[in-house]
Design a protein around this motif. Structure first.
Motif, PDB file in Angstrom:
ATOM      1  N   SER A   1       5.474  57.177  42.270  1.00 26.87           N
ATOM      2  CA  SER A   1       6.639  57.347  43.430  1.00 26.87           C
ATOM      3  C   SER A   1       7.921  56.501  43.295  1.00 26.87           C
ATOM      4  O   SER A   1       8.809  56.894  44.138  1.00 26.87           O
ATOM      5  CB  SER A   1       5.595  56.979  44.704  1.00 26.87           C
ATOM      6  OG  SER A   1       5.541  55.580  44.683  1.00 26.87           O
TER       7      SER A   1
ATOM      8  N   CYS B   1      10.191  58.652  41.390  1.00 26.71           N
ATOM      9  CA  CYS B   1      10.553  59.848  42.233  1.00 26.71           C
ATOM     10  C   CYS B   1      11.429  59.429  43.476  1.00 26.71           C
ATOM     11  O   CYS B   1      12.333  60.391  43.844  1.00 26.71           O
ATOM     12  CB  CYS B   1       9.173  60.794  43.018  1.00 26.71           C
ATOM     13  SG  CYS B   1       8.107  61.434  41.581  1.00 26.71           S
ATOM     14  N   GLN B   2      11.449  58.275  44.036  1.00 23.77           N
ATOM     15  CA  GLN B   2      12.077  58.045  45.230  1.00 23.77           C
ATOM     16  C   GLN B   2      13.504  57.710  44.637  1.00 23.77           C
ATOM     17  O   GLN B   2      14.511  58.183  45.063  1.00 23.77           O
ATOM     18  CB  GLN B   2      11.504  56.681  45.770  1.00 23.77           C
ATOM     19  CG  GLN B   2      10.381  57.064  46.684  1.00 23.77           C
ATOM     20  CD  GLN B   2       9.655  55.884  47.215  1.00 23.77           C
ATOM     21  OE1 GLN B   2      10.000  54.711  46.682  1.00 23.77           O
ATOM     22  NE2 GLN B   2       8.859  55.854  48.211  1.00 23.77           N
TER      23      GLN B   2
ATOM     24  N   ALA C   1      15.108  60.981  43.698  1.00 24.80           N
ATOM     25  CA  ALA C   1      15.746  61.687  45.218  1.00 24.80           C
ATOM     26  C   ALA C   1      16.972  61.103  45.638  1.00 24.80           C
ATOM     27  O   ALA C   1      17.721  61.638  46.255  1.00 24.80           O
ATOM     28  CB  ALA C   1      14.461  61.536  46.056  1.00 24.80           C
TER      29      ALA C   1
ATOM     30  N   ASP D   1      14.411  64.517  50.483  1.00 24.92           N
ATOM     31  CA  ASP D   1      13.241  63.776  50.913  1.00 24.92           C
ATOM     32  C   ASP D   1      11.900  64.026  49.951  1.00 24.92           C
ATOM     33  O   ASP D   1      10.870  63.664  50.230  1.00 24.92           O
ATOM     34  CB  ASP D   1      12.972  63.925  52.485  1.00 24.92           C
ATOM     35  CG  ASP D   1      14.047  63.412  53.271  1.00 24.92           C
ATOM     36  OD1 ASP D   1      14.287  62.251  53.510  1.00 24.92           O
ATOM     37  OD2 ASP D   1      14.608  64.244  54.081  1.00 24.92           O
TER      38      ASP D   1
ATOM     39  N   ILE E   1       9.861  64.044  47.822  1.00 21.11           N
ATOM     40  CA  ILE E   1       9.363  63.383  46.398  1.00 21.11           C
ATOM     41  C   ILE E   1       8.243  63.858  45.903  1.00 21.11           C
ATOM     42  O   ILE E   1       7.759  63.813  44.699  1.00 21.11           O
ATOM     43  CB  ILE E   1       9.133  61.667  46.739  1.00 21.11           C
ATOM     44  CG1 ILE E   1       8.107  61.330  47.640  1.00 21.11           C
ATOM     45  CG2 ILE E   1      10.355  61.007  47.097  1.00 21.11           C
ATOM     46  CD1 ILE E   1       7.573  59.972  47.689  1.00 21.11           C
TER      47      ILE E   1
ATOM     48  N   ASP F   1       7.673  64.833  42.136  1.00 19.40           N
ATOM     49  CA  ASP F   1       6.499  64.534  41.393  1.00 19.40           C
ATOM     50  C   ASP F   1       5.807  65.737  40.810  1.00 19.40           C
ATOM     51  O   ASP F   1       5.524  65.598  39.540  1.00 19.40           O
ATOM     52  CB  ASP F   1       5.492  63.507  42.106  1.00 19.40           C
ATOM     53  CG  ASP F   1       4.168  63.330  41.464  1.00 19.40           C
ATOM     54  OD1 ASP F   1       4.339  62.639  40.373  1.00 19.40           O
ATOM     55  OD2 ASP F   1       3.174  63.940  42.136  1.00 19.40           O
TER      56      ASP F   1
END
Length: 336
Positions: free
Chosen positions: A210, A213-214, A217, A229, A231, A235
């Motif tokens: 995560s 992924c953040q 983003a 937003d 994520i 993923d």
């Protein structure tokens, strides 16, 4: 259905479960660890005669209904998908809803031993809470479920048990391995000789798929000039090596993964600070849904170590929890 052992790995990314069916075969299941509030009206029900029915269940926690299951939406307005990313995750209603969802989809009604896992760095804080909360009788809107006893173990021990079960050699009492479980929100590791953990070389920190992924983003938001937003979609695209679209524009995620390398490198370096150079171990065994993503950073940090990616890394902990629970139950029965 009554089952001796039911194993559940309620991860930040996915909820996985394992048990043995009536024929003794291991049965597993998986669904996203998303528990959004159930909609007050179900328009999708009106299309069931035309479109396939979604595989979801409404789970009631304290009078509030959550929706969980394989077909729960992975996108929502402004990122409100029902994902809980926090150290206190196991204390949330989201966690309980996902656990009860596993009960529902497996069809279990009576469990002798419920085996759960915890991140290494949260084990002392939350293990007693989990045992007290989930032992006993439960009714989450789909009938009564009885849990006789809850067993909580460090998450990477599940992968160790699963890895050892499929091999004839390399897991003797003098053989050392580093098990690294790269999850959605945390990375945990245990250094074990045989099945004995070295507490001084085992640990865990927030840092998993995560976080990558953040970061991706945020980079896409910078380049596209608009907040991203999704994520969960990022993923999914990374795991499935599928295209990622933003307003219909196909975005190459590979270059953004490269820009997120420092995040993965910092996790690998923190782990190295705890475990050392690993000249004494036979191999590093990678597990968890983020294992493939972090494998390059771990290879760079431990260039001389033998690194193995466990089979079905996302389900490894749940399958290992089942084996550990069965072994523990057999010992208890043998002692009586």
């Amino acid at each position: 259905m009554k089952t001796p052992v039911f194993a559940v790995d309620v991860g930040y990314g996915n909820t996985k479960y394992a048990y043995r069916d009536a024929n003794g075969a291991v049965t597993t299941g998986i669904f996203p660890s998303l528990a959004p509030l159930a909609a007050s009206r179900a328009l999708s029900a009106y299309g069931e005669s035309v479109f396939p029915t979604r595989k979801v269940a409404k789970i009631s926690i304290g009078g509030i209904e959550y929706e969980v299951g394989p077909d729960v939406p992975i996108t929502a307005a402004y990122g409100r998908t029902g994902r809980a990313l926090a150290d206190a995750y196991v204390s949330t209603d989201n966690y309980a809803a996902l656990l009860f969802g596993a009960f529902h989809f497996a069809g279990v009604t009576h469990i002798e031993r419920l085996v759960l896992g915890l991140s290494v760095h949260n084990l002392e804080t939350y293990s007693t809470e989990l045992k007290l909360q989930f032992a006993g009788e439960h009714d989450f809107g789909h009938g009564r479920v009885v849990v006789e006893k809850v067993v909580v173990i460090p998450q990477p021990l599940g992968s160790l048990a699963f890895a050892a079960s499929g091999r004839r050699g390399g897991f003797g009492r003098d053989d050392a391995h580093l098990l690294v479980d790269v999850g959605y929100f945390t990375t945990d590791w245990i250094c074990a000789r045989g099945f004995t953990m070295d507490d001084n070389r085992s640990g865990g920190i927030p840092g998993g798929a995560s976080h990558v992924c953040q970061r991706i983003a945020k980079l896409i938001s910078r380049d596209e000039g608009e907040q991203v937003d999704d994520i969960e979609r990022i993923d999914k695209a990374l795991r499935e090596r599928a295209p990622f679209y933003f307003y219909g524009k196909k975005i190459d995620l590979a270059r953004y993964v490269a820009l997120a390398d420092p995040i993965m490198a910092s996790v690998a370096t923190e782990m190295q600070n705890e475990v050392g150079r690993l000249h004494d171990i036979r191999s590093i065994i990678l597990s968890g849904g983020g294992a493939a993503l972090y494998s390059i950073a771990i290879r760079h940090t431990f260039p001389r170590a033998v690194i193995e990616l466990i089979d079905s890394p996302c389900l490894a902990n749940a399958r290992g929890f089942l084996l550990a629970g069965e072994a523990g139950l057999a010992r208890e029965r043998g002692a009586t």
